[in-house]
Each structure stands twice: as structure tokens, then as C-alpha cells.
Design a protein around this motif. Sequence first.
Motif, mmCIF file in Angstrom:
data_model
loop_
_atom_site.group_PDB
_atom_site.id
_atom_site.type_symbol
_atom_site.label_atom_id
_atom_site.label_comp_id
_atom_site.label_asym_id
_atom_site.label_seq_id
_atom_site.Cartn_x
_atom_site.Cartn_y
_atom_site.Cartn_z
ATOM 1 N N ASP A 270 0.734 -1.068 0.048
ATOM 2 C CA ASP A 270 -0.051 0.066 -0.162
ATOM 3 C C ASP A 270 0.728 1.205 -0.097
ATOM 4 O O ASP A 270 0.643 2.136 -0.644
ATOM 5 N N PRO B 32 -1.130 -7.170 -2.713
ATOM 6 C CA PRO B 32 -1.916 -6.986 -1.356
ATOM 7 C C PRO B 32 -2.454 -5.728 -1.234
ATOM 8 O O PRO B 32 -1.717 -4.549 -1.294
ATOM 9 N N SER C 291 -5.393 -2.950 0.925
ATOM 10 C CA SER C 291 -6.295 -2.624 1.985
ATOM 11 C C SER C 291 -7.569 -2.115 1.300
ATOM 12 O O SER C 291 -7.678 -1.451 0.359
ATOM 13 N N VAL C 292 -8.533 -2.137 2.080
ATOM 14 C CA VAL C 292 -10.013 -1.626 1.526
ATOM 15 C C VAL C 292 -9.757 0.007 1.388
ATOM 16 O O VAL C 292 -10.352 0.654 0.611
ATOM 17 N N PRO D 1 -9.538 -7.245 -1.190
ATOM 18 C CA PRO D 1 -8.578 -6.746 0.055
ATOM 19 C C PRO D 1 -8.398 -7.615 0.973
ATOM 20 O O PRO D 1 -9.549 -8.506 1.584
ATOM 21 N N TRP D 2 -7.287 -7.861 1.470
ATOM 22 C CA TRP D 2 -7.022 -8.902 2.459
ATOM 23 C C TRP D 2 -7.835 -8.697 3.958
ATOM 24 O O TRP D 2 -8.178 -9.804 4.299
ATOM 25 N N GLU D 3 -8.280 -7.620 3.973
ATOM 26 C CA GLU D 3 -8.993 -7.369 5.459
ATOM 27 C C GLU D 3 -10.355 -8.181 5.388
ATOM 28 O O GLU D 3 -10.966 -8.286 6.490
ATOM 29 N N SER E 241 -14.220 -8.979 9.117
ATOM 30 C CA SER E 241 -14.595 -9.251 7.467
ATOM 31 C C SER E 241 -16.017 -9.060 7.293
ATOM 32 O O SER E 241 -16.115 -8.254 6.101
ATOM 33 N N HIS F 14 -15.962 -5.056 6.391
ATOM 34 C CA HIS F 14 -15.123 -4.888 5.382
ATOM 35 C C HIS F 14 -15.849 -5.415 3.988
ATOM 36 O O HIS F 14 -15.690 -4.848 3.039
#
Length: 469
Positions: free
Chosen positions: A373, A398, A400-401, A425-427, A433, A436
Motif C-alpha cells: 500500500d 496485497p 487494503s480496503v 482486499p486482505w481485510e 470481515s 469490510h
Amino acid sequence: MNRSVRMSLQSTPTLLQLAMQNLLRDEALAISALQHLPVELFPPLFKDAFTHKRFNILRKMVQVWPFPCLPLGGLMKMKAPYLDILQIVLDGIDALLDQNSHPRSYKLRVLDLRALHKDFWTVWAGDTTASCTPGAKYKRKIQRRGPKIVAQPNSLKVFVDLCLKPRALDTCLSFVFQWVRERKALLQLGCKKLKINTVAIQNVVKVLDMLDLDCMEEVEVCCTWKLSTLATFAPYLGRMTNLLSFILSHIHVPASITPEEKKQLVSQFTSQFPNLRCLQDLSLDSVGFLKDQMDQVFRCLEAPLEILSITDCQLSESDLKSLSQCPGIRQLKHLNLSGVILTNISPEPLRVLLERVAATLKTLDLENCMIMDSQLNVFLPALSQCVQLIMFNYLRNPISVAVLERLLYHTSKLSYLSLEMYSTPWEIYGAQSASHHKRLDQLREELSKTMMHLEHNRTVWFSVAPCLP
């Protein structure tokens, strides 16, 4: 008009077909009439004689062929069952090459054995002197900048496409090579598309020595060569002065090689690049010598590329810096760096690179570069300047949101962008979860509304699984 009447009319031969059938029935009459035959009748008559194996007529038609090119490859496959027809056509050309019996006033200049120009045999119209395919123009994915290669007056050129494999050449190609070898002083063998699938460089060199390398336009090396093998091939590459596309993959550097030997071998390869003044497409896949050598590669590359693909290679920060400073990227339209791991490399050279190509870049592929990121945030403003971009692949990185939201905000301003691809996104798969997932659905909905407001159709695609940081 009922169906039976229509079928009856369709099966009724035309006057042209009836005239050709009559000619083919009387071989002596057909041969004697060739000198006075309208040029419009040559393609359909040749095709009929080819289909019915009227060998004597074929041989004579070659000798009085009224066009500069005979696109034989559009009718036949270079396979053993066609060998007899190929031999007859080459017999006819031998008669043309015999100066004692036939002065060099014939019109035939090119025998094209490539599987092209099939329209020539079904439609005939237009200028008979401009090209091998009267009335038909064939577009390339890459448009040539340099002069068009044509046969010289009073010479004959034979064109083939080649795929060199571990096994021997096909029967017809072997016959053509032997025929050309015996008449080397009288004609030239040209190849515009060459694919190499064999590690036996000795066999490759034998073929290259037979070819007029100025004709070469596309070369693909897709086998596991050692760096020393590539250096042996390099002088032939340098003679391909009209080359448009060069694809190189799976070059292996032995662990036993010294740094000095590696540098010398790389130099033998890269020193040929200044000769490739028409090069527009360069693809390097799994090329083991690139790391810390990009300055040497791109310093020699002067031709303005349209397509650059460097995939599944190890690069250093200095390599990316050399790439961003390369004079050959000033008109770049397609950039592919997929599989080049950038996790521990400063994003600054990539930012500079995107700024330099922002005015022309149409597709950008950064799949599986493992960009973090923090790195994306650095070059994101440069990405938003790529106003011509139509495709952006950011899968298997990878994200994020929050950063995805920012990224989509920037790309929504690119009016030509029609396809975006991202990892989930990995989150989404973390402890939070549920929230997100909800935010991701909101992003999709907001993006859809934005696209409707801009009156722009766009596809945003997310992979099923996330790419973990």
C-alpha cells in the motif's frame, strides 16, 4: 422464389466456370491460350488447375503469371501431400530462371509460401502491380515505420514462415531449402515470422545462414537457452534491421559463470540493439541475466517501443531507474511488469516511469508484483495522469480496503479506462470481515454510480481470494 428454385440457380455453373471447365478439358488448348488469357481469369483458372492437379497447366501458368506475386501458400499447406504440386510450381520457376530459354522479362518477383492472401483466390480486383494481393490490404497489429521490403527488379524472392523445432523441417520446407540452396545466386529466401523452439543453436544457425535477414519482422525464442547460446545468436539478430517484434524467454545463466563472463556475454547481446531501428515490441520473460544489467540493455535501445513486457524476472532498483530513463519508452502504449517482485524496491522509479509514458500508455499490467500500500500511494498520482489508459491489471497485490477506495477514486477520472482487475482486499478475510465485506459492496455501488454519471462503461473485477501482505 421457392427453395428448390434457389438451390437450382445456386448450383448452375457461371459462364466463367464453364469456360474454365472447357479449358481444363483440353490441356493443349489451355496452354496455348495462356498468352492471350485476360488477367482476371488467371487466379480462378490456377485454383481449378491446382484443385484437379493439372500439372502441365500449372507449370506453364507459373511461367506467364501476370502478377508480381504468386501467393501459393494461400492454397496449399506445407505438408507432404502437397509436395507434388510444390515441385511442379518450382519446375515452372526454374524455367523462368533459365536465362537461355527465357529472358528476364517475366512479371513474377515473389513466391509466397506463407498461409496468407487467401482472399486473392476468391476475390480479384484492383491494382495488379502494387502488392501480392491485388485489391486487398492486410493490417498488422504493429504498423511498420520503415520502408516496405520488396523484391528487387529482375530477382525472385521466396517467402516462408518458420517454426524451428527439435525435429527436422517438414517435407515441403526441406524441399524448398534444398531447392534454394542449389540456386542461391539466382534468388533470395525471406522469412518474416520466425519461431525458435529448439536449443540446438547449430541447426538454427544453418537456417539463418540461408535467409535474407533484412526481411525478418517477428522473432520469438521460446526455449531454454543458455546465455552463451543467446550470445551466439546475437549477430544474426543484429542483421534483422527491419525487425518489429522480438520475444525472448527462459534464458538461463549457469551458476558457474563468472561476473566478467556474464558481462561480456550480455554485451554481445545488447550491442545489437542499436541496429534494431524499427523495433516496436520487446518481450523478455524469465530472462535470468536482467538483474543489474538493465542499464546495459536499455542504453542501447534507441527505437521508440510501443509494447514492452518484462515478466517473471528479478530486477533491482537501479534496473527500474534505467528503464525509466530509457529513450525508447517515449511512445510506449503497453507496459507489462507482471511477476516482477517490487516489494523491497523504492516505488520512485516506477512513479517516474509512469509519468514519462502517461501521455501514450493504454494498458498497464502489474499483476503479482507484490506491491504494498505504501508503494502504491507513491505512484498513484502518476497513474492518474495516464489519460489514455484502457486496461489496468493489479491482481495478486496485497491491498487494503482504504487504499483500494483511494485507488478507485483516482482511476474513476480516467475516461478511457474500461477494465480494472484487483485482488480482494486482505481485510475481507480478517477479524472484521463482515464490516469490510459491506464496505467493498458499497465501493462497487459507488463506482457504478460514478460510471453512470460519467456515461462511461467500465468493468471492475475482483479475484475470489485475497493477496495477503
